[in-house]
Scaffold this active site. Structure first.
Site, PDB file in Angstrom:
ATOM      1  N   LYS A   1       0.843  -1.194   0.000  1.00 25.12           N
ATOM      2  CA  LYS A   1       0.000   0.000   0.000  1.00 25.12           C
ATOM      3  C   LYS A   1       0.877   1.242   0.000  1.00 25.12           C
ATOM      4  O   LYS A   1       2.080   1.175   0.258  1.00 25.12           O
ATOM      5  CB  LYS A   1      -0.908  -0.011   1.221  1.00 25.12           C
ATOM      6  CG  LYS A   1      -2.037  -1.017   1.099  1.00 25.12           C
ATOM      7  CD  LYS A   1      -3.133  -0.663   2.056  1.00 25.12           C
ATOM      8  CE  LYS A   1      -4.257  -1.699   1.991  1.00 25.12           C
ATOM      9  NZ  LYS A   1      -5.082  -1.613   3.182  1.00 25.12           N
TER      10      LYS A   1
ATOM     11  N   HIS B   1       1.915   6.753   3.013  1.00 27.25           N
ATOM     12  CA  HIS B   1       1.249   8.059   2.993  1.00 27.25           C
ATOM     13  C   HIS B   1       1.840   9.019   4.022  1.00 27.25           C
ATOM     14  O   HIS B   1       2.767   8.673   4.763  1.00 27.25           O
ATOM     15  CB  HIS B   1      -0.262   7.905   3.135  1.00 27.25           C
ATOM     16  CG  HIS B   1      -0.699   7.146   4.352  1.00 27.25           C
ATOM     17  ND1 HIS B   1      -0.464   7.599   5.623  1.00 27.25           N
ATOM     18  CD2 HIS B   1      -1.344   5.951   4.484  1.00 27.25           C
ATOM     19  CE1 HIS B   1      -0.957   6.742   6.491  1.00 27.25           C
ATOM     20  NE2 HIS B   1      -1.494   5.721   5.826  1.00 27.25           N
TER      21      HIS B   1
ATOM     22  N   HIS C   1       2.535   7.936   7.513  1.00 27.63           N
ATOM     23  CA  HIS C   1       3.747   7.145   7.730  1.00 27.63           C
ATOM     24  C   HIS C   1       4.979   8.046   7.720  1.00 27.63           C
ATOM     25  O   HIS C   1       5.923   7.827   8.473  1.00 27.63           O
ATOM     26  CB  HIS C   1       3.879   6.068   6.648  1.00 27.63           C
ATOM     27  CG  HIS C   1       2.735   5.097   6.641  1.00 27.63           C
ATOM     28  ND1 HIS C   1       1.996   4.831   5.509  1.00 27.63           N
ATOM     29  CD2 HIS C   1       2.180   4.358   7.631  1.00 27.63           C
ATOM     30  CE1 HIS C   1       1.052   3.947   5.806  1.00 27.63           C
ATOM     31  NE2 HIS C   1       1.140   3.646   7.088  1.00 27.63           N
TER      32      HIS C   1
HETATM   33  N1  ARG Z   1       0.249  -0.094   9.775  1.00 30.39           N
HETATM   34  C1  ARG Z   1      -0.617   0.816  10.454  1.00 30.39           C
HETATM   35  C2  ARG Z   1      -1.158   1.845   9.475  1.00 30.39           C
HETATM   36  O1  ARG Z   1      -0.563   2.080   8.465  1.00 30.39           O
HETATM   37  C3  ARG Z   1       0.058   1.545  11.568  1.00 30.39           C
HETATM   38  C4  ARG Z   1       0.516   0.662  12.700  1.00 30.39           C
HETATM   39  C5  ARG Z   1       0.577   1.386  13.997  1.00 30.39           C
HETATM   40  N2  ARG Z   1       1.020   0.586  15.063  1.00 30.39           N
HETATM   41  C6  ARG Z   1       0.285  -0.290  15.739  1.00 30.39           C
HETATM   42  N3  ARG Z   1       0.841  -0.973  16.695  1.00 30.39           N
HETATM   43  N4  ARG Z   1      -0.979  -0.415  15.484  1.00 30.39           N
HETATM   44  O2  ARG Z   1      -2.186   2.446   9.734  1.00 30.39           O
END
Ligand code: ARG
Length: 644
Positions: free
Chosen positions: A171, A174, A177
């Site tokens: 994905k 964005h 991130h």
């Molecule tokens: N991968 C998730 C996203 O892009 C963020 C992860 C954040 N960390 C967690 N422990 N949930 O939205």
């Protein structure tokens, strides 16, 4: 002798003519070896406590730093002394009157209402502060001084896990991130500067039904050749194409749900079925399904690692949703069931937070209808795993404010499981949105593309000044680094929670409080030494060997103001450690560089007419300022350049 040690500090203070109060030096409330203002605090507390006939430690608590130099270097808001008086203004006047007329470290104060502003004496400032900064060098501003006060180290180092960046494989990378990466790296740097052991974790979005869909997409659109050449792009592409085919089915299911109809029928056919079936196989640990997923994951991590390196970011662990063990998940669910917290809801399992008095948390699905784990379940299980693996004192999640509710649920779940002790060690550090990043950058979806584009824009801006441009040894490389600073400084300029617009023109400008401006300020300071043919070591030696010569020039008001500002830097890092706001550091660095910019014409190094000692004193001051700027930039994750 070094001020990093008790005897060295005492002998420096003695050489300045200050009486030493040895018990004060060992006070647990002060950090004399990392914050120079604390040396002043100790002496100030001593003076005031004599006037008030109270304990010096009580006074220590009431001494604050100021936000502008005009208000003094330290200030005592008199009510904070907690002394019963009719009128605090009168007490402030009284304290000012009783203050020694002349003191090694302070000017005689003048009360300002309820405040007693304290100004450092210019005569000793450079001789105290410059050795202090030179002896610490790159560690000035850090606080890892435990045990320096000639006492054995008693407290073991604490451990923090900082989880950040955490993109989703296949994905888009964005803005959320991007911000998580920038703010997370800063948070990790700061903890390590403060003497903690830091474990940096990237919790990849590498599990879930979307992988089922990706696998389905690969059968139709996959290309081995493209996967090797540009893996991240290829996976994005495949996912986008299959997702477009999937969308009508998804819409139909949503519509049905909105009408209160059962969606099971729709979801048991077509791509839905194929996707769920593949993800099912992954969750069952079927080797063939896992091998494919593993390949996608490995290739992606490989690419991420090299892109993060451009930002000076590295991780100790690439974990991810996929790494959460079934046994941990089972443990979480058994506790939920045992405590009667788990309720069945149309074939899925949920926690109804509202039932337990959590306002606004509603009901959350923990295990989905098709029997697969959810984001929430995996996260809760991951906390238990990390507790076992790392025995952390603290764990910080750096994730967008869009997941505020989500993290409340994670923490509430653990609380309901009886693990409040664990929740008290967890913290969600959130941040606002970046507006219009993808639209302004065009079709950009990966971190590498974002950095490339800004680097190109930065290069163009640099080329506009042809004379300067020609002197830069590696213009492309420099544009890349300065461009990255541009993105990062724009990101860290405001409070974390604020939204901001992604504005390439503004961030790459040399005017205003931007990354390029900060880099330029560093370049300029660096060039002073180069032109004077002096090295950092020459100046460190001068400061050490001829401390009295520093006073030749540095008692002038603007030098004093610069020194006063530099003295505050460790207090600024302390404040930032409290609020975890990168803007606290950045705002300070801009104060410092603004102060400097008014300097260069007044205070010349090369061609100083006043003689060699004055020249060296000035150069020592500039170089100390450069060191502070460099330290602040590095803490923020920026790489200071030397030519631009
Ligand atoms: N991968 C998730 C996203 O892009 C963020 C992860 C954040 N960390 C967690 N422990 N949930 O939205």
């Amino acid at each position: 002798m070094s001020t990093l040690e008790h005897d060295g500090l005492v002998s420096l203070l003695a050489s300045l003519g200050a009486e030493i109060n040895s018990s004060a030096i060992d006070s647990s409330k002060t950090r004399l070896y990392s914050r120079p203002t604390d040396i002043y605090r100790v002496y100030l507390a001593h003076i005031i406590s004599k006037l008030l006939k109270c304990e010096a430690s009580l006074v220590l608590d009431s001494i604050q730093t100021t936000s502008t130099l005009a208000r003094g270097d330290l200030v005592i808001p008199v009510p904070r002394l907690r002394i019963k008086v009719n009128n605090p203004n009168d007490l402030a006047i009284e304290l000012a009157a009783g203050f020694p007329d002349s003191h090694t470290f302070f000017l005689k104060p003048v009360a300002a209402g309820i405040h007693l502003p304290i100004f450092f004496a210019p005569s000793t400032l450079s001789r105290l502060l410059l050795p202090y900064i030179y002896q610490r060098g790159g560690s000035y501003g850090n606080d890892s001084s435990a045990g320096l006060n000639n006492k054995p180290v008693t407290a073991p180092r604490k451990k923090v896990i900082v989880e950040f960046s955490s993109p989703n494989i296949a994905k888009e990378f964005h803005a959320g991130h991007l911000r998580s990466t920038i703010i997370g790296a800063f948070t990790a740097n700061l903890y390590s500067a403060m003497g903690w052991d830091v474990v940096k974790v990237n919790y990849l979005g590498d599990w879930g039904k979307q992988f089922g869909l990706l696998a389905v997409g690969r059968k139709r659109f996959g290309s081995e050749e493209e996967l090797t050449r540009e893996p991240l792009k290829h996976l994005l592409n495949v996912y986008a194409r299959i997702n477009a085919l999937f969308k009508p089915e998804q819409d139909a299911s949503r519509q049905a749900r909105d009408q209160g109809l059962d969606t099971a029928e729709i979801e048991s056919q077509g791509l839905y079925a194929e996707r769920n079936e593949f993800f099912r196989r992954m969750e069952d640990g079927e080797p063939e399904a896992l091998a494919l997923w593993q390949r996608f994951r490995d290739i992606s991590i490989d690419r991420y690692t090299s892109t993060y390196a451009r930002l000076n970011v590295g991780f100790d662990e690439y974990s991810g949703e996929s790494q959460v063990k079934p046994s941990s998940v089972a443990l979480v669910e058994s506790i939920l069931k045992e405590k009667g917290l788990y309720t069945e809801q149309d074939g899925s399992w949920a926690i109804d937070f509202a039932k337990y008095g959590y306002k606004g948390l509603g009901l959350a699905i923990v295990r989905g209808r098709t029997g697969t784990t959810t984001y929430l379940l995996r996260d809760v299980a991951a906390v238990l795993e990390r507790e076992k693996k790392y025995n952390f004192d603290k764990m910080i999640y750096v994730v967008s404010c869009e997941q505020d509710l989500y993290f409340k649920r994670v923490f509430a779940t653990l609380e309901l499981m009886g693990r409040s002790d664990l929740v008290s060690r967890l913290q969600h550090i959130n941040f606002g949105k970046v507006m219009g990043m993808s639209s302004r950058l065009g079709n950009v979806q990966l971190l590498g593309d974002i950095l490339d584009q800004v680097g190109t824009a930065m290069h163009e801006v640099m080329q506009r000044n042809a004379a300067k441009y020609e002197q830069v040894p590696d213009p492309e490389g420099t544009a890349e680094i300065v461009g990255i600073s541009a993105v990062m400084v724009q990101d860290m300029s405001g409070k974390r929670i604020n939204n901001y617009p992604f504005d390439i023109t503004r961030m790459t400008s040399f005017e205003g409080d931007t990354g390029p401006y900060l880099q330029y300020a560093h370049v300029r300071l660096h060039s002073i030494l180069r032109k004077a043919n002096l090295t950092h070591a020459d100046l460190a030696k001068h400061v050490e060997e001829k401390p009295d010569a520093l006073d030749a020039d540095l008692h002038k008001q603007h030098c004093v103001d610069l020194l006063r500002l530099m003295a505050q830097y460790p207090d600024v890092t302390t404040t930032a450690f409290g609020n975890l706001e990168p803007s606290t550091i950045l705002t300070y660095l801009f104060r410092l560089t603004h102060q400097l910019s008014s300097f260069y014409d007044v205070l010349q190094v090369v061609g100083a007419k006043e003689g060699r000692d004055v020249m060296l004193a000035r150069a020592a001051l500039y170089e100390a300022a450069r060191q502070v700027l460099e330290n602040g930039m590095r803490l923020l994750g920026l790489s200071p350049v030397e030519r631009m």
